[in-house]
Design a protein around this motif. Structure first.
Motif, short mmCIF file in Angstrom:
data_model
loop_
_atom_site.label_atom_id
_atom_site.label_comp_id
_atom_site.label_asym_id
_atom_site.label_seq_id
_atom_site.Cartn_x
_atom_site.Cartn_y
_atom_site.Cartn_z
N ILE A 6 0.87 -1.18 0.00
CA ILE A 6 0.00 0.00 0.00
C ILE A 6 0.91 1.23 0.00
N GLY A 7 0.89 1.96 -1.10
CA GLY A 7 1.81 3.09 -1.22
C GLY A 7 3.24 2.58 -1.25
N ASP A 8 4.06 3.09 -0.35
CA ASP A 8 5.46 2.67 -0.26
C ASP A 8 5.67 1.59 0.79
N ILE A 9 4.60 1.12 1.42
CA ILE A 9 4.72 0.15 2.51
C ILE A 9 4.29 -1.23 2.03
N ALA A 10 5.18 -2.20 2.19
CA ALA A 10 4.89 -3.58 1.80
C ALA A 10 5.03 -4.48 3.02
N GLY A 11 4.13 -5.45 3.13
CA GLY A 11 4.19 -6.37 4.27
C GLY A 11 2.94 -7.23 4.34
N THR A 12 2.69 -7.77 5.53
CA THR A 12 1.56 -8.67 5.76
C THR A 12 0.51 -7.98 6.61
N ILE A 13 -0.76 -8.11 6.21
CA ILE A 13 -1.86 -7.52 6.97
C ILE A 13 -2.01 -8.25 8.30
N ILE A 51 8.78 -6.52 6.39
CA ILE A 51 9.74 -7.61 6.48
C ILE A 51 10.75 -7.39 7.61
N GLU A 52 10.93 -6.13 8.03
CA GLU A 52 11.86 -5.83 9.13
C GLU A 52 11.19 -5.90 10.50
N GLY A 53 9.90 -6.20 10.50
CA GLY A 53 9.18 -6.34 11.77
C GLY A 53 8.49 -5.08 12.24
N HIS A 54 8.59 -4.00 11.47
CA HIS A 54 7.92 -2.75 11.85
C HIS A 54 6.42 -2.85 11.58
N LEU A 55 5.61 -2.38 12.52
CA LEU A 55 4.16 -2.39 12.37
C LEU A 55 3.70 -1.01 11.95
N HIS A 56 3.07 -0.93 10.77
CA HIS A 56 2.61 0.35 10.22
C HIS A 56 1.09 0.43 10.35
N PHE A 57 0.60 1.59 10.78
CA PHE A 57 -0.85 1.83 10.89
C PHE A 57 -1.24 2.83 9.80
N ILE A 58 -2.09 2.38 8.88
CA ILE A 58 -2.48 3.21 7.74
C ILE A 58 -3.97 3.51 7.85
N PRO A 59 -4.36 4.79 7.96
CA PRO A 59 -5.80 5.12 7.94
C PRO A 59 -6.42 4.66 6.63
N ASN A 60 -7.58 4.05 6.69
CA ASN A 60 -8.20 3.50 5.49
C ASN A 60 -8.49 4.57 4.45
N GLY A 61 -8.69 5.82 4.90
CA GLY A 61 -8.92 6.90 3.95
C GLY A 61 -7.71 7.23 3.11
#
Length: 282
Positions: A137-144, A157-167
């Motif tokens: 999503i955008g520049d962020i790749a990973g697992t939901i 993949i580095e273990g960082h948890l990203h929170f993306i507003p659905n908007g």
């Protein structure tokens, strides 16, 4: 408004008991719903009913959202019932009218939240992604890892948890649907025998397709597509094939490993960056 709030202080024992019953009932109901959903997802019936991974992950996503939504609904309903016990009908109407005015004011600042929730509903019903999907999503790749009506959580993949507003979700690349593509570009020096290189790459692809650890992941054989580019010192040969979603990464790694091993056995050179250093003596 202040007068109404002052009248809340002397609460009769009868009202206090009713309020306590509402609070306990709300807590027990929420815990019961969460327990039922958790036990259902662990049951043999659930595992047998959804043998395929995709529908199971989608149902799990809807269950997570249902738990969160029911909790919010129970809290709001309980608060309304408590105010209904504490206040007379006229007083409750006055408070609701005041709350409505405040709500209008806050509404202008909550437009982004409303946008997030609406977009979250579309994401769910359009089945754009579910918990466990590998996405970008955008520049962020990973697992939901989690989805709510307002926020999507992605673990990279580095273990960082990203929170993306659905908007903020505009374009989604889902890597967990139908199939993935194994794509490998291998450079072969111009002075090498291309036929020998083609045969070696096709042989490795056949071996992986027949390997017990990988054959169940292969949809179409991994084979040589052809020469896709002329490099500075080598011809670029592309190898590709279809595999199950997300299995392209381990198969890519295994193909590279076997290529290095077999290229050494057959004395087939693989180009690598070289640097010439010239020492000049005065």
């Amino acid at each position: 408004m202040n007068e109404i709030l002052q009248r809340l202080s002397p609460i009769s024992s009868e009202k206090a008991i009713k309020i306590l019953i509402i609070i306990i009932g709300a807590i027990l109901f929420t815990l019961l719903v969460r327990l039922i959903i958790n036990q259902f997802t662990k049951s043999r019936f659930y595992k047998d009913l959804f043998r395929k991974t995709a529908p199971k992950r989608r149902l799990k996503t809807f269950m997570m959202i249902t738990k969160n939504s029911l909790t919010t609904l129970v809290v709001l309903t309980s608060l309304f019932l408590i105010f209904d016990i504490l206040l007379e009908p006229k007083e409750l109407t006055t408070i609701l009218a005041s709350a409505g005015i405040i709500g209008v004011i806050l509404g202008f600042g909550a437009q982004s939240v409303i946008k997030d929730v609406i977009n979250g509903i579309f994401i769910l019903f359009e089945n754009q992604y579910v918990i466990g999907d590998s996405v970008k999503i955008g520049d962020i790749a990973g697992t939901i890892e989690d989805i709510t009506l307002r926020v999507t959580s992605i673990r990279d993949i580095e273990g960082h948890l990203h929170f993306i507003p659905n908007g903020e979700v505009k374009t989604v690349s889902n890597r967990s649907r139908q199939w993935s593509r194994v794509i490998l570009d291998v450079g072969v020096p111009y002075n090498e025998d291309l036929k020998k290189a083609f045969d070696l790459l096709n042989e490795i692809g056949k071996e992986i397709s027949e390997d017990e650890n990988y054959k169940n992941y292969i949809i179409t054989p991994i084979r040589v597509l052809g020469i896709t580019e002329f490099g500075e010192s080598s011809a670029i040969i592309r190898v590709w094939g279809k595999v199950k979603p997300g299995k392209n990464f381990p198969i890519n790694r295994e193909f590279r490993k076997r290529l290095i091993e077999k290229a050494g056995q057959l004395d087939l050179k693989i180009p690598y960056p070289k640097q010439a250093i010239i020492l000049k003596q005065e």
